[in-house]
Design an enzyme around this catalytic site. Structure first.
Site, PDB file in Angstrom:
ATOM      1  N   SER A 254       0.850  -1.188   0.000  1.00 59.71           N
ATOM      2  CA  SER A 254       0.000   0.000   0.000  1.00 59.71           C
ATOM      3  C   SER A 254       0.886   1.238   0.000  1.00 59.71           C
ATOM      4  O   SER A 254       2.118   1.132   0.024  1.00 59.71           O
ATOM      5  CB  SER A 254      -0.885   0.011   1.240  1.00 59.71           C
ATOM      6  N   LYS A 255       0.244   2.390   0.024  1.00 61.61           N
ATOM      7  CA  LYS A 255       0.999   3.651  -0.031  1.00 61.61           C
ATOM      8  C   LYS A 255       2.031   3.754   1.090  1.00 61.61           C
ATOM      9  O   LYS A 255       3.045   4.405   0.944  1.00 61.61           O
ATOM     10  CB  LYS A 255       0.028   4.826   0.041  1.00 61.61           C
TER      11      LYS A 255
END
Ligand code: GLU
Length: 490
Positions: A254-255
């Protein structure tokens, strides 16, 4: 005769193009190229709110940047178009009418509130929440009553009872699902737009897709799709679900793990060759220990048999190592071109330079060649050539200038430097040698004070590389300023 290999990449244009999407595209592309088959690019834009043309353009641009082409699909056309789902609504409608007429699908008038109530009630009873078939056998009168209320129906697929759905997955092997675990699911929403599971089946079948290679997260959709293939009388493709991509901490990528979109990597100055090489190794492994692969080599080596079941870990250090390999392979012009936008962004150049200034910039940028993993690192790597106003890195560095012998060394350097006829690596090296010889000092006692006085730092590039690039004047100016800062007089 074996069937022609026809694979597809079918992104939903709903946001930045994720690195995982690029990996799916690459595996399909490699498989198609390896097998002498075709790659189809289809846009799955049935999520009207989240889909955008801008995102579609981004995906196309990213694929092109990575060097992937497609044989049929948006832009290039082909015999089974259109290749954008929102342009295929008539086709889906035709099949919906058929399913409805055969009793394999039905209209459902339940409201969102009613569905939520049913869900909560099932959860409370400890049962798996799913649609229990309230509208599966409505009488014409009930339908008329709902219609009179102005309710807009969805269309649900009537899931056959007591069936086992067997999938032979190229990556995961045999997987079995029970149809009883699947409630009758929506295939057309109340606005007439098909759901993903429905449109994907009609498209894959009507585009004669032979192999569906996609992310593991779609494995749970596959039994629904298989039921639809059967209901519509279509032949099923071979499925291959490639593993999730995890961050280094083994949680879903994810980010938090850094850049996740292809565009971010492009902007950071990673190279397509590096990204492709890295993505190929996310889930696929060759027979050998080899880690550096050109696209050509990948096409040659790639096989779905060597795609692993276990999750792939996105290791940024590995990406950097691979990309560094390709950065080092660039020729001087290409390296300079790669550096340019980053040098401009850092304020170190305007991009309008020519003549001597340009030649100097090219030399300066070239000093970073062996030291960076991606182009955005170049400005920091050459910062010392632009910043005359530096401070000492730490106390240790400042202390280097306090040594007794420093005034002698520096004094000689400042005196001899302007006398050099040519200032290049060889003449500067020779000068250092002669200082060492005259003073009878160890190399370190000569180089280190000069280095610190020149950069404020105990580490950095070769002095013989740096001094010619800075020139005599700037070299002398920096050294004098550092001595003053350290309170040393010559
Ligand atoms: N549009 C789907 C996605 O982007 C494609 C899934 C598939 O390949 O079937 O996840």
């Amino acid at each position: 005769m074996s069937k022609e290999v026809r694979v597809r990449f079918a992104p939903s244009p709903t946001g930045p193009f994720h690195i995982g999407g690029a990996r799916s595209a690459l595996f399909n592309w490699l498989f198609a190229r390896k097998m002498g088959g075709k790659l189809i690019l289809r846009i799955e834009d049935t999520d009207l709110e989240r889909s955008s043309r801008e995102s579609e353009e981004n995906i196309k641009a990213a694929l092109k940047w990575l060097g992937m082409d497609w044989d049929e699909g948006i832009d290039v056309g082909g015999p089974y178009g259109p290749y954008r789902q929102t342009e295929r609504l008539e086709l889906y409608k035709k099949y919906t009418e058929k399913l409805l007429a055969e009793g394999k699908a039905y209209y459902c008038y339940c409201t969102d509130e009613e569905l939520e109530e049913e869900r909560q009630a099932l959860i409370k009873e400890g049962k798996m929440p799913r649609y229990m078939g309230k509208c599966s056998h409505l009488t014409p009168e009930q339908i008329a009553a709902y219609e009179a209320e102005g309710r807009k129906p969805t269309v649900r697929f009537r899931v056959p009872k007591d069936e086992q759905i067997h999938i032979h997955d190229m990556v995961r092997g045999d997987v079995v699902f029970e149809s009883n675990g699947i409630g009758d699911f929506v295939i057309v929403k109340s606005d007439g737009i098909p759901t993903y599971n429905y449109a994907v089946v009609i498209d894959d079948a009507s585009m004669h897709i032979s192999h569906v290679i996609r992310a593991e997260e779609h494995l749970s959709n596959t039994p629904r799709q298989c039921l639809l293939y059967d209901a519509l009388g279509f032949e099923k493709p071979t499925f291959g679900h490639i593993s999730l991509i995890l961050g280094k901490d083994h949680t879903k990528m994810s980010k938090r793990h850094g850049a996740t979109s292809v565009d971010q990597y492009r902007q950071l100055g990673y190279l397509p060759a590096g990204i492709n090489n890295f993505l190929a190794l996310l889930g696929w492994a060759p027979n050998s220990e080899q880690e550096i692969f050109s696209l050509e080599e990948l096409i040659h080596e790639f096989s779905m048999e060597h795609v692993a079941k276990n999750p792939a870990v996105f290791d940024i250090d590995k990406l950097n190592w691979i990309n560094q390999h390709y950065m080092r392979q660039l020729d001087a012009d290409a390296f300079f071109e790669a550096a340019k936008p980053h040098m401009i962004a850092a304020g170190y150049m305007t991009g309008e330079e020519d003549g001597e200034k340009l030649a100097w910039l090219q030399k300066v940028v070239a000093t970073a060649k062996e030291h960076v993993s991606f182009a955005a690192q170049i400005p920091a790597c050459v910062e010392m050539y632009f910043n005359d106003e530096f401070s000492f890195e730490n106390e240790d560095a400042a202390a280097v200038l306090k040594a007794e012998t420093v005034p002698t060394v520096i004094g000689m350097l400042l005196e001899e430097l302007p006398k050099l006829e040519t200032v290049d690596g060889a003449s500067v090296k020779a000068l250092f040698k002669s200082i060492q010889k005259t003073t009878k000092l160890k190399g370190k006692d000569v180089f280190m004070p000069i280095r610190v006085a020149l950069t404020g730092n105990q580490h950095g590039p070769e002095l013989a590389e740096m001094v010619p690039l800075l020139g005599i004047e700037r070299t002398a100016k920096r050294i004098r300023a550092s001595l003053a800062k350290a309170g040393i007089t010559l």
